[in-house]
Design an enzyme around this catalytic site. Structure first.
Site, PDB file in Angstrom:
ATOM      1  N   GLU A 161     -17.200 -23.749 -12.526  1.00  0.00           N
ATOM      2  CA  GLU A 161     -17.017 -24.791 -11.509  1.00  0.00           C
ATOM      3  C   GLU A 161     -17.731 -24.434 -10.205  1.00  0.00           C
ATOM      4  O   GLU A 161     -17.103 -24.307  -9.155  1.00  0.00           O
ATOM      5  CB  GLU A 161     -15.533 -25.043 -11.253  1.00  0.00           C
ATOM      6  CG  GLU A 161     -14.837 -25.683 -12.427  1.00  0.00           C
ATOM      7  CD  GLU A 161     -13.413 -26.154 -12.114  1.00  0.00           C
ATOM      8  OE1 GLU A 161     -12.854 -25.725 -11.092  1.00  0.00           O
ATOM      9  OE2 GLU A 161     -12.884 -26.957 -12.893  1.00  0.00           O
ATOM     10  N   GLU A 321     -12.169 -28.019 -19.833  1.00  0.00           N
ATOM     11  CA  GLU A 321     -10.800 -27.808 -19.370  1.00  0.00           C
ATOM     12  C   GLU A 321     -10.112 -29.153 -19.210  1.00  0.00           C
ATOM     13  O   GLU A 321     -10.710 -30.108 -18.714  1.00  0.00           O
ATOM     14  CB  GLU A 321     -10.767 -27.143 -17.983  1.00  0.00           C
ATOM     15  CG  GLU A 321     -11.324 -25.746 -17.902  1.00  0.00           C
ATOM     16  CD  GLU A 321     -11.253 -25.216 -16.473  1.00  0.00           C
ATOM     17  OE1 GLU A 321     -10.475 -25.738 -15.645  1.00  0.00           O
ATOM     18  OE2 GLU A 321     -12.001 -24.272 -16.173  1.00  0.00           O
ATOM     19  N   LYS A 370       0.568 -19.282 -12.190  1.00  0.00           N
ATOM     20  CA  LYS A 370       1.668 -19.069 -13.148  1.00  0.00           C
ATOM     21  C   LYS A 370       2.465 -20.340 -13.409  1.00  0.00           C
ATOM     22  O   LYS A 370       3.141 -20.445 -14.431  1.00  0.00           O
ATOM     23  CB  LYS A 370       2.571 -17.923 -12.692  1.00  0.00           C
ATOM     24  CG  LYS A 370       3.269 -18.109 -11.351  1.00  0.00           C
ATOM     25  CD  LYS A 370       4.071 -16.843 -11.028  1.00  0.00           C
ATOM     26  CE  LYS A 370       4.844 -16.981  -9.734  1.00  0.00           C
ATOM     27  NZ  LYS A 370       3.945 -17.102  -8.544  1.00  0.00           N
TER      28      LYS A 370
HETATM   29  C1  GLA Z   1     -10.199 -25.092 -12.513  1.00  0.00           C
HETATM   30  C2  GLA Z   1     -10.680 -23.706 -12.884  1.00  0.00           C
HETATM   31  C3  GLA Z   1      -9.729 -22.951 -13.739  1.00  0.00           C
HETATM   32  C4  GLA Z   1      -8.310 -23.187 -13.301  1.00  0.00           C
HETATM   33  C5  GLA Z   1      -8.033 -24.671 -13.315  1.00  0.00           C
HETATM   34  C6  GLA Z   1      -6.618 -25.016 -12.976  1.00  0.00           C
HETATM   35  O1  GLA Z   1     -10.591 -26.040 -13.407  1.00  0.00           O
HETATM   36  O2  GLA Z   1     -11.933 -23.727 -13.510  1.00  0.00           O
HETATM   37  O3  GLA Z   1     -10.039 -21.572 -13.648  1.00  0.00           O
HETATM   38  O4  GLA Z   1      -8.131 -22.692 -12.024  1.00  0.00           O
HETATM   39  O5  GLA Z   1      -8.848 -25.276 -12.368  1.00  0.00           O
HETATM   40  O6  GLA Z   1      -6.392 -26.391 -12.974  1.00  0.00           O
END
Ligand code: GLA
Ligand code: GLA
Length: 695
Positions: A161, A321, A370
Site C-alpha cells: 500500500e 486484502e 489485535k
Molecule cells: C492495510 C494494510 C494491512 C493492514 C490492513 C488493515 O490494508 O495493508 O497491513 O494494516 O490495512 O485493515
C-alpha cells in the site's frame, strides 16, 4: 499510447490445477513456531492455497545491517509449499528496522510543518531518500537471490500500500526531487510559472531551486497555489512509483519468471495514488478493499471492484486484502453481518477478481491490529467466521471447477468515467463549495443505474470509455484540451454522453476554461452557465432547489443562462421569484453531430438521479434501463465465448435490507443466505444473500 507491462498471473504450484487464489496475509513471525503447523493444518481445512508472507518482516530477515536470516522464512515457506500452499512473497520493505533509522535518521519522513515522522508505526520513510532506496534494494536483491528457483514462490508482493502513510513528504529530499520533476515536466522556470499561474501572489520562480514542496503556509485560509498542489500530488504518485519500480526491476532482474504486483487501495474517496497510471506498472493488478459500513456497503464495494476491473483493463485481478469482519481503524468498527463475508467475496469475484484474500490469516494477539478481524479469529476454529471462511473456500473451488477462471466481467452498455486528477483538484480548500468533489458523484451514478437494473462499468479517464454506448462524466472537473476533443469526437460520431455540473471547469493545470461553464465542452452540451449556485444550511441561505421533474437539487447548481438552439430543456427549477432561478434550465439535452449530450446542471444525489434516469434515458433512446422494480437485485455477469459456445456466470446480489426475489436462469453453483426453488427459476435472497448460476 500508454504502455501496460505485459500481463502475467501467478501460476499454480507444480502438480496443482489452476484455482481461484484464496488466502491472506500471513505473519508467522508474530507467533511461536508451535503455532505454524496448526496454521498449515487449518489453512488446508479452509481451502487456502496462497499466503502473502513477510510484508512487515524486515527486522527478522535482516536483524543487523547486512546480516540476513532466511532460516525461519525457509522453514515456513517449506511447510506451506509442501502442503500445497503457494507464497506471494513480500519485498519486505514496508517497515524499516530500528537499526536503519537509528543510523540514518535522514530517511525519516517530514510532515508539512517540518516535524519528523518517527518510527513507531510503519512506512515512515521518504520515497525520495537515496539512502533508504539503497537499503531497500539491497534487501530486494538478497531476497531474490535467495528465493530464485524456489518452487513455492509464485509472485512478488512489492512493498505494501505505497503512500498509505507516506504519500506526502516535505523533506529536503522531496524538495530536490520535486524540483527535478518540474524540470523534466516543464523544461524552463517560465513554463512552471505559466502552469502554476504564479503571477498570482508573487509566486514566480527564476530558478528551479526556488521550488519548495507545499509546506505549511500559515493558518487555515492561507491557501497554497492549487496548480502547484495538483502537480505536487502528481509528483508524489510518481515518486512512489519510481521507488516501487526500482524494487520491481531489481527483483525481476534476478527472478524474471516470477510475476509482480503491489496492492492498490481503490475505494470511494481513496485517491492516494493515480492507480490507473500505476496499473501500467504491474504484471497483474491487485487491490485492498475494506467495506464501507452502512446502507451503501454492497454498492460501494461493487463500484470499487468495477473501477479495479477498469484499471486492470478487464484482465484478471487479485483481491489482496479485505476483511472477514471488523477492521480496527475506524472510530466504530462494525462487524460484518451474517452472510457478508461470503457475499463480499462474491462481489469482487463477480467483478473480475480471480483471487480472494484477506488481511490476515490469524488474528493478532498484540499490536495495533489485535482488534482487526482475520480468517482465524481469537476465538479459534470453533467460530462462525472460520466456518464461513471454510464455506467460502468450498464455494471458490466449485466455481473454479465450473470453469469461472475462463471468464471475464462482461462489458456493460454504460461507462462512468473516473479521473484521479479531477479528484485531486477538487480536494482543494478554495472551491465554490467543499460539499462537492469529483469522488462523490461517480458512486451516485453507479447506484442510480443499479436502481434500474443496469450494472455500469467504472472506466478510468485514460481507458476506453468512448467504446461504450452511453458515457457519464460525473463532475469530471479537469478536462484537458485533448480529453475535451476526445469527448467531442465521441459525441460527433454518435455517442451518448451525460455530463454533470462541475465538469470541464479547468484544464490540466487547473486553469479555468473561460467564457462560461463548462468552458471546454460548451459546444458539445449546448449550455452555458455564468455562475455556480452553492447551497448550504446556513441560516437564511438557499438550501435546496426543486426541479420540475419532481427531484430536488442540493449542494450545487449551475446558473444556466444560455441554451443552444439544438438543445432542449428537460427540467428546470421552480424557485422563489427573487432567487433569479425560477425557470432556469436544470437538465438539458443537446444534439451534437450524430450523438446526444445531456447536461445535468445540479447535484441530485443517488435518489434524484434514479428518479431522473428513466425519462432522461428515454429521451436519449437508451433502451436497456429495465425499470425501478429491478433495483433490488444487482446482477453481474462473467462470460466467455469458446469454440462458438457461450458460458456465463450470473451473480445475483440482494441490495435491499429485506428479502428479495430474483428470476434466475442456469444452474446454481453458489447459494449463500438464499434459497432456490425446485424448478431453478426463482431465488429468494436474504439481505446479504447471493446466488451464482452458470448458464
Ligand atoms: C492495510 C494494510 C494491512 C493492514 C490492513 C488493515 O490494508 O495493508 O497491513 O494494516 O490495512 O485493515
Ligand atoms: C482579502 C485580501 C484580498 C483577497 C480577498 C478575498 O481582502 O486582501 O487580496 O484575498 O481577501 O476575499
Amino acid at each position: 499510447m500508454f504502455e501496460h507491462r505485459q500481463y502475467r498471473w501467478p501460476q499454480p504450484l507444480k502438480g496443482s490445477r489452476p484455482r481461484i487464489w484464496y488466502g491472506g496475509d500471513y505473519n508467522p513471525d508474530q507467533w511461536p513456531e508451535e503455532v505454524w503447523s496448526e496454521d498449515v493444518r487449518l489453512m488446508g481445512e479452509a481451502g487456502v492455497n496462497i499466503v502473502s508472507l513477510g510484508i512487515f518482516s524486515w527486522d527478522r530477515i535482516e536483524p543487523r545491517e547486512g546480516e540476513f536470516d532466511f532460516g525461519w522464512l525457509d522453514k515456513v515457506i517449506g511447510m506451506l509449499g509442501r502442503a500445497g500452499i503457494a507464497v506471494d512473497l513480500a519485498s519486505a520493505t514496508a517497515s524499516p528496522p530500528l537499526w536503519l533509522t537509528q543510523k540514518h535518521p535522514e530517511v525519516l519522513l517530514r510532515d508539512q510543518e517540518g516535524h519528523t515522522v518517527w518510527p513507531g508505526a510503519r512506512q515512515h520513510w521518504r520515497p525520495t531518500s537515496p539512502v533508504f532506496r539503497d537499503y531497500a534494494l539491497k534487501l530486494c536483491r538478497a531476497l531474490a537471490e535467495h528465493y530464485k528457483g524456489n518452487p513455492y514462490v509464485v509472485a512478488w508482493h512489492v512493498g505494501n500500500e505505497y503512500g498509505c502513510h507516506n504519500r506526502f513528504d516535505y523533506s529536503d529530499d522531496a524538495m530536490h526531487a520535486f524540483q527535478e520533476w518540474c524540470r523534466q515536466r516543464y523544461g524552463t522556470p517560465q513554463a512552471v510559472n505559466e502552469a502554476w499561474g504564479a503571477a498570482f501572489w508573487s509566486q514566480e520562480i527564476t530558478d528551479f531551486s526556488q521550488i519548495i514542496p507545499p509546506r505549511y503556509v500559515g493558518v487555515q485560509g492561507s491557501f497554497t497555489n492549487p496548480s502547484k498542489m495538483l502537480d505536487f500530488k502528481r509528483f508524489c504518485s510518481d515518486a512512489l512509483k519510481a521507488f516501487y519500480s526500482a524494487e520491481r526491476d531489481e527483483l525481476s532482474r534476478i527472478t524474471p519468471d516470477i510475476p509482480l504486483t503491489t496492492n492498490f487501495m481503490v475505494s470511494v474517496n481513496s485517491s492516494v495514488l493515480d492507480y490507473d497510471d500505476w496499473g501500467d506498472e504491474v504484471d497483474f493488478v491487485s487491490n485492498d478493499h475494506y467495506f464501507l459500513p452502512g446502507e451503501a456497503h454492497l454498492d460501494e464495494m461493487a463500484y470499487s471492484a468495477s473501477l479495479v476491473d477498469g484499471i486492470a483493463r478487464k484482465r484478471p485481478w487479485f483481491l489482496m486484502e479485505n476483511s472477514t469482519s471488523a477492521v480496527n481503524w475506524r472510530p466504530i468498527n462494525y462487524r460484518k453481518e451474517p452472510g457478508q463475508l461470503i457475499r463480499d467475496a462474491m462481489v469482487h469475484l463477480g467483478m473480475g477478481a480471480d483471487a480472494i484474500c484477506f488481511f490476515q490469516w490469524r488474528q493478532s494477539r498484540a499490536g495495533a491490529e489485535k482488534f482487526h478481524s482475520a480468517m482465524l479469529p481469537h476465538s479459534g476454529e470453533n467460530s462462525q467466521v472460520f466456518r464461513d471462511v471454510c464455506e467460502l473456500g468450498d464455494d471458490l473451488n466449485k466455481l473454479a471447477d465450473a470453469g469461472i477462471l475462463e471468464t471475464r466481467l462482461k462489458k456493460s452498455e454504460v461507462a462512468i468515467v473516473f479521473d484521479y486528477e479531477s479528484e485531486w483538484a477538487t480536494e482543494n480548500l478554495a472551491t465554490p463549495t467543499q460539499q462537492v468533489c469529483h469522488a462523490t458523484e461517480p458512486l451516485d451514478w453507479f447506484r442510480a443505474f443499479a436502481d434500474h437494473g443496469v450494472t455500469a462499468d467504472m472506466v478510468p479517464i485514460r481507458g476506453p470509455w468512448d467504446e461504450y454506448d452511453t458515457v457519464v462524466l460525473p463532475s469530471v472537473y479537469l478536462l484537458s484540451e485533448k480529453n475535451s476533443q476526445r469527448l467531442r469526437e465521441y459525441v460527433k460520431g454518435g455517442g451518448k454522453v451525460i455530463v454533470t455540473c462541475y465538469s470541464g471547469i479547468s484544464d490540466e493545470h487547473d486553469h479555468i476554461w473561460l467564457g462560461g461553464y463548462p468552458g471546454s465542452i460548451g459546444d458539445v452540451v449546448g449550455v452555458r452557465s455564468e455562475e455556480f449556485v452553492p447551497m448550504g444550511d446556513d441560516d437564511g441561505t438557499l438550501d435546496h432547489l426543486e426541479l420540475t421533474n419532481g427531484t430536488v437539487a442540493r449542494d450545487i447548481a449551475d446558473h444556466i443562462t444560455d441554451v443552444a438552439p439544438s438543445a432542449k430543456v428537460l427540467a428546470s427549477y421552480k424557485a422563489g421569484e427573487y432567487t433569479g432561478l425560477d425557470g432556469v434550465p436544470a437538465i438539458t439535452l443537446n444534439g451534437f453531430g450524430s450523438g446526444l449530450a445531456a447536461y445535468v446542471g445540479c447535484r441530485l444525489g443517488r435518489e434524484g438521479l434514479s428518479q431522473t434516469l428513466p425519462e432522461l434515458l428515454g429521451q436519449m433512446n437508451v433502451p436497456y434501463v429495465k425499470g425501478q422494480d429491478t433495483g433490488s437485485i444487482l446482477r453481474v455477469e462473467r462470460g466467455a465465448t469458446q469454440d462458438g459456445k457461450d458460458t456465463c456466470f450470473v451473480f445475483y446480489f440482494n441490495r435491499d435490507s429485506k428479502p428479495a426475489a430474483a428470476a434466475i436462469s442456469g444452474v446454481p453453483v453458489v447459494t449463500s443466505h438464499a434459497s432456490v426453488d425446485a424448478g431453478r427459476k426463482n431465488a429468494l435472497l436474504e439481505p446479504n444473500g447471493v446466488v451464482v448460476t452458470k448458464e
